[in-house]
Write a protein that holds these residues in place. Sequence first.
Motif, PDB file in Angstrom:
ATOM      1  N   TYR A 176       0.690  -1.255   0.019  1.00 43.32           N
ATOM      2  CA  TYR A 176      -0.416   0.142  -0.018  1.00 43.32           C
ATOM      3  C   TYR A 176       0.677   1.262  -0.159  1.00 43.32           C
ATOM      4  O   TYR A 176       1.669   1.402   0.735  1.00 43.32           O
ATOM      5  CB  TYR A 176      -0.970   0.003   1.410  1.00 43.32           C
ATOM      6  CG  TYR A 176      -1.866   1.283   1.433  1.00 43.32           C
ATOM      7  CD1 TYR A 176      -2.624   1.409   0.424  1.00 43.32           C
ATOM      8  CD2 TYR A 176      -1.978   1.734   2.599  1.00 43.32           C
ATOM      9  CE1 TYR A 176      -3.521   2.755   0.424  1.00 43.32           C
ATOM     10  CE2 TYR A 176      -2.681   2.888   2.736  1.00 43.32           C
ATOM     11  CZ  TYR A 176      -3.469   3.420   1.693  1.00 43.32           C
ATOM     12  OH  TYR A 176      -4.441   4.666   1.704  1.00 43.32           O
TER      13      TYR A 176
ATOM     14  N   GLY B 126      -0.037   4.296   0.872  1.00 46.20           N
ATOM     15  CA  GLY B 126      -0.304   5.345   1.835  1.00 46.20           C
ATOM     16  C   GLY B 126      -1.269   6.322   1.306  1.00 46.20           C
ATOM     17  O   GLY B 126      -1.704   7.251   1.852  1.00 46.20           O
ATOM     18  N   GLN B 127      -1.717   6.239  -0.122  1.00 43.39           N
ATOM     19  CA  GLN B 127      -2.486   7.199  -0.614  1.00 43.39           C
ATOM     20  C   GLN B 127      -3.522   6.682  -1.112  1.00 43.39           C
ATOM     21  O   GLN B 127      -3.875   5.497  -1.794  1.00 43.39           O
ATOM     22  CB  GLN B 127      -1.843   7.956  -1.803  1.00 43.39           C
ATOM     23  CG  GLN B 127      -0.504   8.521  -1.613  1.00 43.39           C
ATOM     24  CD  GLN B 127      -0.725   9.892  -0.735  1.00 43.39           C
ATOM     25  OE1 GLN B 127      -1.556  10.561  -1.165  1.00 43.39           O
ATOM     26  NE2 GLN B 127      -0.067  10.194   0.307  1.00 43.39           N
TER      27      GLN B 127
ATOM     28  N   TRP C 180     -11.709  -1.382   3.693  1.00 42.92           N
ATOM     29  CA  TRP C 180     -11.957  -0.779   2.510  1.00 42.92           C
ATOM     30  C   TRP C 180     -13.535  -0.549   2.222  1.00 42.92           C
ATOM     31  O   TRP C 180     -13.727   0.468   1.833  1.00 42.92           O
ATOM     32  CB  TRP C 180     -11.090  -1.153   1.390  1.00 42.92           C
ATOM     33  CG  TRP C 180      -9.590  -0.876   1.520  1.00 42.92           C
ATOM     34  CD1 TRP C 180      -8.489  -1.688   1.390  1.00 42.92           C
ATOM     35  CD2 TRP C 180      -8.698   0.317   1.672  1.00 42.92           C
ATOM     36  NE1 TRP C 180      -7.403  -1.208   1.513  1.00 42.92           N
ATOM     37  CE2 TRP C 180      -7.544   0.306   1.752  1.00 42.92           C
ATOM     38  CE3 TRP C 180      -9.449   1.788   1.869  1.00 42.92           C
ATOM     39  CZ2 TRP C 180      -6.481   1.204   1.859  1.00 42.92           C
ATOM     40  CZ3 TRP C 180      -8.611   2.635   1.941  1.00 42.92           C
ATOM     41  CH2 TRP C 180      -7.048   2.686   2.199  1.00 42.92           C
TER      42      TRP C 180
ATOM     43  N   THR D 296      -3.568  11.316   2.093  1.00 46.99           N
ATOM     44  CA  THR D 296      -2.801  10.256   2.885  1.00 46.99           C
ATOM     45  C   THR D 296      -3.991   9.535   3.831  1.00 46.99           C
ATOM     46  O   THR D 296      -4.760  10.270   4.505  1.00 46.99           O
ATOM     47  CB  THR D 296      -1.636  10.823   3.795  1.00 46.99           C
ATOM     48  OG1 THR D 296      -0.930  11.440   3.015  1.00 46.99           O
ATOM     49  CG2 THR D 296      -1.198   9.808   4.813  1.00 46.99           C
ATOM     50  N   PHE D 297      -3.750   8.334   3.742  1.00 47.36           N
ATOM     51  CA  PHE D 297      -4.874   7.406   4.685  1.00 47.36           C
ATOM     52  C   PHE D 297      -4.401   6.127   4.855  1.00 47.36           C
ATOM     53  O   PHE D 297      -3.521   5.355   4.292  1.00 47.36           O
ATOM     54  CB  PHE D 297      -6.097   7.232   3.593  1.00 47.36           C
ATOM     55  CG  PHE D 297      -7.123   6.934   4.410  1.00 47.36           C
ATOM     56  CD1 PHE D 297      -8.151   7.775   4.882  1.00 47.36           C
ATOM     57  CD2 PHE D 297      -7.606   5.610   4.701  1.00 47.36           C
ATOM     58  CE1 PHE D 297      -9.439   7.691   5.674  1.00 47.36           C
ATOM     59  CE2 PHE D 297      -8.844   5.231   5.306  1.00 47.36           C
ATOM     60  CZ  PHE D 297      -9.681   5.980   5.858  1.00 47.36           C
ATOM     61  N   PRO D 298      -4.589   5.754   6.237  1.00 46.09           N
ATOM     62  CA  PRO D 298      -4.014   4.090   6.598  1.00 46.09           C
ATOM     63  C   PRO D 298      -4.607   2.963   5.978  1.00 46.09           C
ATOM     64  O   PRO D 298      -5.673   3.169   5.421  1.00 46.09           O
ATOM     65  CB  PRO D 298      -4.454   4.322   8.346  1.00 46.09           C
ATOM     66  CG  PRO D 298      -5.673   5.083   8.344  1.00 46.09           C
ATOM     67  CD  PRO D 298      -5.387   6.207   7.446  1.00 46.09           C
ATOM     68  N   GLU D 299      -3.890   1.899   5.766  1.00 48.00           N
ATOM     69  CA  GLU D 299      -4.166   0.724   5.045  1.00 48.00           C
ATOM     70  C   GLU D 299      -5.351   0.203   5.890  1.00 48.00           C
ATOM     71  O   GLU D 299      -5.188   0.068   7.348  1.00 48.00           O
ATOM     72  CB  GLU D 299      -3.000  -0.075   5.035  1.00 48.00           C
ATOM     73  CG  GLU D 299      -3.410  -1.345   4.191  1.00 48.00           C
ATOM     74  CD  GLU D 299      -2.258  -2.133   3.582  1.00 48.00           C
ATOM     75  OE1 GLU D 299      -2.322  -2.919   2.919  1.00 48.00           O
ATOM     76  OE2 GLU D 299      -1.218  -1.996   4.492  1.00 48.00           O
ATOM     77  N   GLN D 300      -6.388  -0.416   5.186  1.00 46.84           N
ATOM     78  CA  GLN D 300      -7.449  -1.206   5.606  1.00 46.84           C
ATOM     79  C   GLN D 300      -7.412  -2.631   4.952  1.00 46.84           C
ATOM     80  O   GLN D 300      -6.621  -2.867   3.898  1.00 46.84           O
ATOM     81  CB  GLN D 300      -8.858  -0.802   5.416  1.00 46.84           C
ATOM     82  CG  GLN D 300      -8.759   0.944   5.506  1.00 46.84           C
ATOM     83  CD  GLN D 300      -8.905   1.072   7.048  1.00 46.84           C
ATOM     84  OE1 GLN D 300      -9.735   0.603   7.774  1.00 46.84           O
ATOM     85  NE2 GLN D 300      -8.186   2.110   7.481  1.00 46.84           N
TER      86      GLN D 300
END
Length: 409
Positions: free
Chosen positions: A179, A181-182, A243, A234-238
């Motif tokens: 991932y 991060g985007q 998701w 920017t967003f944390p992985e799921q």
Amino acid sequence: MPDGALDNIVIIGAGPGGLVLSLALHSLGIKSKIFEQRSRATNVGGAVILAPNALRVLHAFGVYNRLRAHGFSFDSVAFVNDQHEVLNDFEFGGSSKYGFSALRISRQVLVSELIAAVESRGNTVNFDMAFLHVVQESEAEVIFECKDGSINTASLLVGADGIHSGVRRWITPDINPVYSGQLAIGCLISKKEISLPVPKDYDLPAIMYSHSGAFLFIPQDFAGDQVLVGTQRTFPEQDRDGWRRVASAKHEIMGMLESSLREWPEMVQSSVSAMATENLTIWPYYSLPILENWISESARILILGDAAHAIPPTGGQGTCMAIEDAYSLALALFKRSDLTLDCALQKWQIKRQKRLVNVMDMTRQLGTLRLSAKERAEIVEKDTRPSESVGLSDLEWLYCLNLDREDVI
């Protein structure tokens, strides 16, 4: 052919790569069938850019003219700042120079037209048939299981099943998507809702950059009336369920778009205001480490497209490379003559990987076009890579490829 006829080729995945492979094999007199995990009624989201190198292949199969009526044709993308000053532009096509203008089109339309072309030739697309795992591979065949419990065989199993490929696990079990991060966020709106500057020195499609990030504006219908407006955060992985939850949390997604809206010019503000919350979509960016091998030890299983390589979206070549992979693979299988299957596939892989190095280099360079001349000069000064990197001014090497005339193995 020295190691037996390939009379039972199975393709996992009914995306552009798998469908084009089926069309290409059929054109060369080789039968195949496709297994696809989704149902026929499932809507495939998103949109893609098809550059001349891919459109030349689709035209050969009689698909291009049908697609052109449903997509937006364009030659270049403008890179502008938040003062509407043009920083640079980049060619994505051009009928006089490369044979075709680029085409931005809904993925659903592309896949639907390709499925229709495959089925019109008598080939089978088996929906609701999700690949589970390989049971056994020998030098003669592959035995694999689907999630419905069925056991199937193939003389050659081709994984065209995307970046989260199940087939890839058999070849490289320790490689997983990474991932970035985007998280991309986008929505289709009417062009008339966008407050475009008057006068302006550029046309859509365009990418606007500022210290807060970037916004993409790209039409994707024939008349250019419907425009995809998108950005990334920017967003944390799921995990997969996570998701899905993020995708359904439409108001939270809108909140991300609105958080820094005042820092953008009216063109962006008006676009976000015109977005219908229920129509917001997300796309987490994943990539793959470079894979040394796309082929199994017995050469009866291989991967292509995003299952084998993941190209950042900057250059619009992800789907194009999958289409090139597919057509060149069919030609390699047809032309292998007295070569063993393993030898032919290894030669095909080497040639494809060499081209992908250049595509990845172009994509990296494209990411610098948003920078000022001073910033670009500083990057060049610090860059220690070989100077024979591909250029961005002459793209005939990319867009004018004619695989029928190439030595694919």
